[in-house]
Design a protein around this motif. Sequence first.
Motif, mmCIF file in Angstrom:
data_model
loop_
_atom_site.group_PDB
_atom_site.id
_atom_site.type_symbol
_atom_site.label_atom_id
_atom_site.label_comp_id
_atom_site.label_asym_id
_atom_site.label_seq_id
_atom_site.Cartn_x
_atom_site.Cartn_y
_atom_site.Cartn_z
ATOM 1 N N HIS A 65 0.873 -1.174 0.000
ATOM 2 C CA HIS A 65 0.000 0.000 0.000
ATOM 3 C C HIS A 65 0.907 1.220 0.000
ATOM 4 O O HIS A 65 1.992 1.192 0.599
ATOM 5 N N PRO A 66 0.525 2.285 -0.670
ATOM 6 C CA PRO A 66 1.343 3.505 -0.582
ATOM 7 C C PRO A 66 1.518 3.934 0.866
ATOM 8 O O PRO A 66 0.587 3.845 1.667
ATOM 9 N N VAL A 67 2.706 4.386 1.213
ATOM 10 C CA VAL A 67 2.989 4.831 2.578
ATOM 11 C C VAL A 67 2.389 6.212 2.772
ATOM 12 O O VAL A 67 2.929 7.211 2.284
ATOM 13 N N ASN A 68 1.266 6.264 3.459
ATOM 14 C CA ASN A 68 0.580 7.519 3.732
ATOM 15 C C ASN A 68 -0.264 7.355 4.998
ATOM 16 O O ASN A 68 -0.169 6.347 5.696
ATOM 17 N N PHE A 69 -1.077 8.350 5.277
ATOM 18 C CA PHE A 69 -1.892 8.307 6.495
ATOM 19 C C PHE A 69 -2.890 7.158 6.456
ATOM 20 O O PHE A 69 -3.139 6.502 7.481
ATOM 21 N N ARG A 70 -3.458 6.874 5.290
ATOM 22 C CA ARG A 70 -4.423 5.771 5.191
ATOM 23 C C ARG A 70 -3.749 4.432 5.481
ATOM 24 O O ARG A 70 -4.360 3.533 6.062
ATOM 25 N N TRP A 71 -2.488 4.301 5.067
ATOM 26 C CA TRP A 71 -1.733 3.081 5.366
ATOM 27 C C TRP A 71 -1.575 2.898 6.865
ATOM 28 O O TRP A 71 -1.752 1.783 7.391
ATOM 29 N N LEU A 72 -1.269 3.973 7.581
ATOM 30 C CA LEU A 72 -1.140 3.886 9.037
ATOM 31 C C LEU A 72 -2.464 3.490 9.681
ATOM 32 O O LEU A 72 -2.492 2.704 10.634
ATOM 33 N N MET A 73 -3.563 4.017 9.159
ATOM 34 C CA MET A 73 -4.875 3.654 9.685
ATOM 35 C C MET A 73 -5.165 2.180 9.449
ATOM 36 O O MET A 73 -5.680 1.483 10.328
ATOM 37 N N LEU A 74 -4.830 1.693 8.262
ATOM 38 C CA LEU A 74 -5.053 0.281 7.962
ATOM 39 C C LEU A 74 -4.192 -0.612 8.851
ATOM 40 O O LEU A 74 -4.637 -1.680 9.298
ATOM 41 N N LEU A 75 -2.959 -0.188 9.129
ATOM 42 C CA LEU A 75 -2.107 -0.935 10.050
ATOM 43 C C LEU A 75 -2.762 -1.040 11.421
ATOM 44 O O LEU A 75 -2.739 -2.093 12.058
ATOM 45 N N TYR A 76 -3.335 0.064 11.862
ATOM 46 C CA TYR A 76 -3.996 0.052 13.170
ATOM 47 C C TYR A 76 -5.169 -0.922 13.180
ATOM 48 O O TYR A 76 -5.313 -1.735 14.106
ATOM 49 N N PHE A 77 -6.017 -0.855 12.162
ATOM 50 C CA PHE A 77 -7.185 -1.731 12.129
ATOM 51 C C PHE A 77 -6.780 -3.194 11.952
ATOM 52 O O PHE A 77 -7.429 -4.093 12.497
ATOM 53 N N LEU A 78 -5.724 -3.437 11.183
ATOM 54 C CA LEU A 78 -5.228 -4.805 11.044
ATOM 55 C C LEU A 78 -4.798 -5.345 12.407
ATOM 56 O O LEU A 78 -5.227 -6.437 12.817
ATOM 57 N N TYR A 79 -3.954 -4.578 13.109
ATOM 58 C CA TYR A 79 -3.467 -5.013 14.416
ATOM 59 C C TYR A 79 -4.623 -5.225 15.393
ATOM 60 O O TYR A 79 -4.699 -6.251 16.076
ATOM 61 N N SER A 80 -5.523 -4.276 15.442
ATOM 62 C CA SER A 80 -6.588 -4.323 16.440
ATOM 63 C C SER A 80 -7.566 -5.463 16.194
ATOM 64 O O SER A 80 -7.825 -6.284 17.080
ATOM 65 N N TYR A 81 -8.100 -5.561 14.985
ATOM 66 C CA TYR A 81 -9.182 -6.510 14.748
ATOM 67 C C TYR A 81 -8.686 -7.907 14.399
ATOM 68 O O TYR A 81 -9.369 -8.895 14.675
ATOM 69 N N SER A 82 -7.501 -8.017 13.817
ATOM 70 C CA SER A 82 -6.941 -9.349 13.623
ATOM 71 C C SER A 82 -6.579 -9.960 14.973
ATOM 72 O O SER A 82 -6.784 -11.161 15.202
ATOM 73 N N THR A 83 -6.043 -9.143 15.876
ATOM 74 C CA THR A 83 -5.751 -9.623 17.228
ATOM 75 C C THR A 83 -7.020 -10.100 17.912
ATOM 76 O O THR A 83 -7.042 -11.158 18.562
#
Length: 249
Positions: A65-83
């Motif tokens: 994914h392009p490194v931008n603010f949306r990427w950081l948001m997706l990282l957060y949601f991945l970590y939170s909801y996959s966990t």
Amino acid sequence: MDAQNDLTNWISSIPKITRWWFFAFFIVPLTTRLGLLDPMSLVLISEPIFSGFQVWRLVTCLLWHPVNFRWLMLLYFLYSYSTRLETGYFAGKPADYVFMLLFNCLCLVIVGVFMGLFILSSALVFSSLYIWCQINRDVIVQFWFGVKVKAMYFPWVLFLFFFILGADWVAMLLGIVVGHLYFFLTMKYPQEFGGRKLISTPQFLYRYFPNEVQTGGFGVPPVRRGGQAGGGGGGGGGHTWGGGRRLDG
């Protein structure tokens, strides 16, 4: 040393499958940001896959994914909801969780090839988030600006939010559709229509990811096999964005 220990403890606290997915989604985009790889060599383009045998694109399109603010948001949601999924509904069943991810990846790649979608990482994150939200439909999720919605509606609120930010809404909508497909075939159809699961985890995955015995500590009820203790979605605490609580009554 304290900061290093805190980082080490945080990494070790992430469930194994989520950890691999999280760091893959973190590292692959950084390789292109640092100029180590060309982004066009990672996205889903069918011609070089079939004519040039660049089969790695089938995987990297789900991780780049392009490194931008949306990427950081997706990282957060991945970590939170996959966990939450891995330590909740799929607790002690890593093979089932791996199969869920593989099923979602396969569906996304097949549709992505036919639709000409280049990047599917956001779709994969949305598919997992959607499944957690459907399992925990009545949990109240708090979003930015104090907005509170039931989990069943949260993927659509998030979809609208990313749409306003200019994200690839087609890929995210595809993620919701694929997540619903998995949820319907494995949970909704057997529970509401009394039928068998229409898809199930292949036996060979259990050899590589054997079930883990879940035991509770003194005074702590063990996690139920095939479900979450108390019906909640564990993990990812200490925040308000995307956190949830069960409705009383």
